[in-house]
Design a protein around this motif. Sequence first.
Motif, PDB file in Angstrom:
ATOM      1  N   UNK A 393       0.821  -1.216   0.000  1.00 24.61           N
ATOM      2  CA  UNK A 393       0.000   0.000   0.000  1.00 24.61           C
ATOM      3  C   UNK A 393       0.854   1.265   0.000  1.00 24.61           C
ATOM      4  N   UNK A 394       1.920   1.216   0.759  1.00 26.97           N
ATOM      5  CA  UNK A 394       2.824   2.363   0.831  1.00 26.97           C
ATOM      6  C   UNK A 394       3.499   2.615  -0.513  1.00 26.97           C
ATOM      7  N   UNK A 395       3.965   1.502  -1.131  1.00 28.30           N
ATOM      8  CA  UNK A 395       4.592   1.643  -2.446  1.00 28.30           C
ATOM      9  C   UNK A 395       3.627   2.333  -3.414  1.00 28.30           C
ATOM     10  N   UNK A 396       2.319   1.888  -3.357  1.00 25.17           N
ATOM     11  CA  UNK A 396       1.337   2.428  -4.296  1.00 25.17           C
ATOM     12  C   UNK A 396       1.073   3.899  -4.037  1.00 25.17           C
ATOM     13  N   UNK A 403       5.544  -1.947  -8.726  1.00 25.29           N
ATOM     14  CA  UNK A 403       5.426  -3.399  -8.741  1.00 25.29           C
ATOM     15  C   UNK A 403       5.211  -3.915  -7.318  1.00 25.29           C
ATOM     16  N   UNK A 404       4.754  -5.171  -7.232  1.00 17.90           N
ATOM     17  CA  UNK A 404       4.490  -5.731  -5.904  1.00 17.90           C
ATOM     18  C   UNK A 404       5.784  -5.920  -5.097  1.00 17.90           C
ATOM     19  N   UNK A 406       9.385  -4.856  -4.264  1.00 15.46           N
ATOM     20  CA  UNK A 406      10.364  -3.782  -4.403  1.00 15.46           C
ATOM     21  C   UNK A 406      11.665  -4.164  -3.702  1.00 15.46           C
ATOM     22  N   UNK A 407      11.607  -4.267  -2.376  1.00 13.48           N
ATOM     23  CA  UNK A 407      12.814  -4.582  -1.610  1.00 13.48           C
ATOM     24  C   UNK A 407      13.415  -5.917  -2.050  1.00 13.48           C
ATOM     25  N   UNK A 408      12.564  -6.882  -2.286  1.00 10.35           N
ATOM     26  CA  UNK A 408      13.077  -8.214  -2.579  1.00 10.35           C
ATOM     27  C   UNK A 408      13.630  -8.327  -3.994  1.00 10.35           C
ATOM     28  N   UNK A 409      13.563  -7.232  -4.764  1.00 15.25           N
ATOM     29  CA  UNK A 409      14.217  -7.304  -6.067  1.00 15.25           C
ATOM     30  C   UNK A 409      15.475  -6.439  -6.072  1.00 15.25           C
ATOM     31  N   UNK A 410      15.912  -6.047  -4.882  1.00 14.56           N
ATOM     32  CA  UNK A 410      17.115  -5.213  -4.835  1.00 14.56           C
ATOM     33  C   UNK A 410      18.251  -5.935  -4.118  1.00 14.56           C
ATOM     34  N   UNK A 411      19.401  -5.280  -4.150  1.00 15.90           N
ATOM     35  CA  UNK A 411      20.570  -5.837  -3.478  1.00 15.90           C
ATOM     36  C   UNK A 411      20.450  -5.808  -1.966  1.00 15.90           C
ATOM     37  N   UNK A 412      19.454  -5.030  -1.463  1.00 15.81           N
ATOM     38  CA  UNK A 412      19.295  -4.939  -0.013  1.00 15.81           C
ATOM     39  C   UNK A 412      19.115  -6.332   0.579  1.00 15.81           C
ATOM     40  N   UNK A 413      18.328  -7.149  -0.126  1.00 18.41           N
ATOM     41  CA  UNK A 413      18.034  -8.481   0.384  1.00 18.41           C
ATOM     42  C   UNK A 413      19.309  -9.319   0.508  1.00 18.41           C
ATOM     43  N   UNK A 414      20.131  -9.306  -0.545  1.00 16.69           N
ATOM     44  CA  UNK A 414      21.365 -10.100  -0.523  1.00 16.69           C
ATOM     45  C   UNK A 414      22.322  -9.583   0.555  1.00 16.69           C
TER      46      UNK A 414
END
Lengths: 544, 223
Positions: A393-396, A403-404, A406-414
Amino acid sequence: MLSRLRRNVNIFSVVSVIAAVLIVVPMLNIITEIFSTPTPAWIHIRDNLLRGYIVNTLILVGFVAVFSALLGLFGAYMVTRFEFKGRKLLSWFLILPLAMPSYIAAYAYADMFSYTGTIARFFRRLNLPIIINMMNMEGAIFIFTLTLFPYVYMLTRSALSKQSAAFSENARLLGANKIRTFMRVVLPLLRPALVAGTLLVVLETLNDYGVVAYYNVRVFSFAIFNTWENLGDTQAAIRLSGVLMLLVFAIIFIERMIRGKRQYSIHVKGRPIPRIPLKGWQRFVLPSILWIIMILAFFLPLAQLIYYATLTFTDVFNMGFIFLIINSLTLAITATLLTVIIALMLANYNRGTQNNFKKGLLKITNLGYAIPGAVIAIAVMIFFIDIDHALFPLYRLIDENSPRLVLSSTLIMLTFAFVLRFMAIGYNSIEASYDKVGTKFTEASYSLKASKLKTLLQVDIPMIKHGLISAAIIVFIDVIKELPLTLILRPTNYNTLASEVFRFAREEMLQESAVPALVLIFISSTLIYILTHYKKKEVPINVR
Amino acid sequence: MYVNIESLDFAYTKRNPVLKNISFSMEEGEVVAILGSSGSGKSTLLRLVSGLEIPTKGKIEVNAETLCNANTFIECEKRQVGMVFQDYALFPHMNVFKNIAFGIKNYSKEAKKQRVLEMLKLINMEEKIYAYPHELSGGQQQRIALARALAPSPDVLLLDEPFSNLDADLKLKIRHELRSIMKMTDMTAIFVTHDYDDAKDIADRIVYLENGRIVHEETIKPD
Ligand SMILES: Nc1ncnc2c1ncn2[C@@H]1O[C@H](COP(=O)(O)OP(=O)(O)OP(=O)(O)O)[C@@H](O)[C@H]1O
Ligand SMILES: [Mg+2]
């Protein structure tokens, strides 16, 4: 109550608590998932495959543990107790295999012994009917032993060089011959270091994915990846992770039992044991064994890689490759800095404490190293996807078409996963230096009304600089060669040196994989050289 | 003579001789103190007698057996020589019982236990039989180290500054104890110290060591 709370709230405690929470929550995910209704895939795995995974894992880990304990102990004993030509060189060379990631050694060996490989051809030319198949359990045991024994070597060497001569002299005066002195006095005093080093080897072996995937050894990390990637069954993968965790905890429990509870100091003040010059046949035979180990563990695969690199250098080395190096370096530097900073906070929070809450928190934050990469990867992935769902909701709100994920498609996760996994390594090195310094300087600073931050920056950090630097180097080496986390958690199309080596190898382009592999080895070896020469003393890589 | 040391020379490094032409002898049951300042070579002398170091020259005989001369050298584990180190060096991973039993050879299990108990009785510490060294005070550790060295019934006992780690009160008490144990067991002993009072209180004779040479001997008359 409130005032007590306020007194306990400071930068160290806040960071420590947040770190612990961030580590526990992903792990809880794994535990809760285990209790959900099983999928058909899991039932299939449980009934048909699980036994095999457990047996294979135990065989692999058992043999690697025994062999690397023997190799590490032998090396450490040689360089601390005897004097011979090349001893100084060997005493740091024997750490060097840590710069050779197991999976890279595995690729090089598989290739050398393949039908068209250098060694197989060499044997044929000599008309020797020798065919060695590396790509099986025996081969994996060989590779892990040679690339991981330095953990045992480093810890036992440090313990041996601290052991006072008085103990073995006393034993001999009481009539014990050399063998009895070694078995009854020297070895038992070494046991904690020997067992701790072997535990590191075991944890690294369980963590590996590169070697077992290539050699097709069906152990747990192999199974977890396979279920996750090929079957796409998250739940079954998580259950496998759960079983693996039980195994790991059992191993750690056994380690605690063998290591023994007795707290005693093995360094009675006094001279360390003087080194005896080797005599007669021993002068040649014993150092030769060490050199053979070095050649097998490091120089032979290195030579093979250098040869291949000369063949493929022009094809592989281009702008893209330079970006690859930059990617790896930035990722490793970021993860290292974060790890070391958080570890420093944790170490400050726990300094000289007897508080059970603090100790518990610390145990949790240092758990990561014991958890195999594949398990951490899945836990972190699920955790980040959950966060993304919660924050959607915040992203929107910010962007209509967000996209659904955000964080999990970045290097932050790794990066998060790296910090989680290598925290213990950074922490232990820093804690060791704090132990040496003691608390009196810090207390003096507080008594002069300096703030916590000022004390940290102006008193503590300068005093433990060496410990911080070695912590950073060790974490950096671990991050840059790390494979399982990188493979699962990197963003699409984001490649590192390690992931490229893996990709080339998987596509049977071993010659091409040589170039990134060499860059990795070069970076790690240089850092190991700095680590062993910058600070002439011990290299503290004790995870505890 | 029961202990006979003749013109002993020794150097750790070629340039710096540590002991020069050391000769003295002892009768059975005699207690000799080696008195000298720090660095004079006292510990080194004990290491030579015990066989931990090999002299460059000279002869050592104990109980009619040649421990070392120009062409023989008996390894330290084969000598009937007991030694108590400056810092005791009790094996930290063994309890008191195992520490004391370590050097007792050729005894049945039962006899071994008897011997250990006998030793513990001698030093008055029976109740600590299963304690670990780190659970003992400095003085207790010192006594266990003594019991451990005495247990194999050595021909001669060497003590390297046995009181250096004890505070003044305790030192006096242990000194008297040590003297009575020596007399009770009729031990032949060499002990090293830099304290004249220690030497006078325990020894029958004092040998003064200075810069690696014996400069003086003094017989103590029992008071
Ligand atoms: N392992 C060694 N290598 C080289 N020199 C040594 C060694 N041990 C002792 N020395 C030297 O030999 C000399 C005599 O040392 P020793 O330990 O016998 O003295 P000491 O009389 O026992 O002194 P202290 O009262 O301090 O114990 C000293 O100058 C010392 O520096
Ligand atoms: Mg001395």
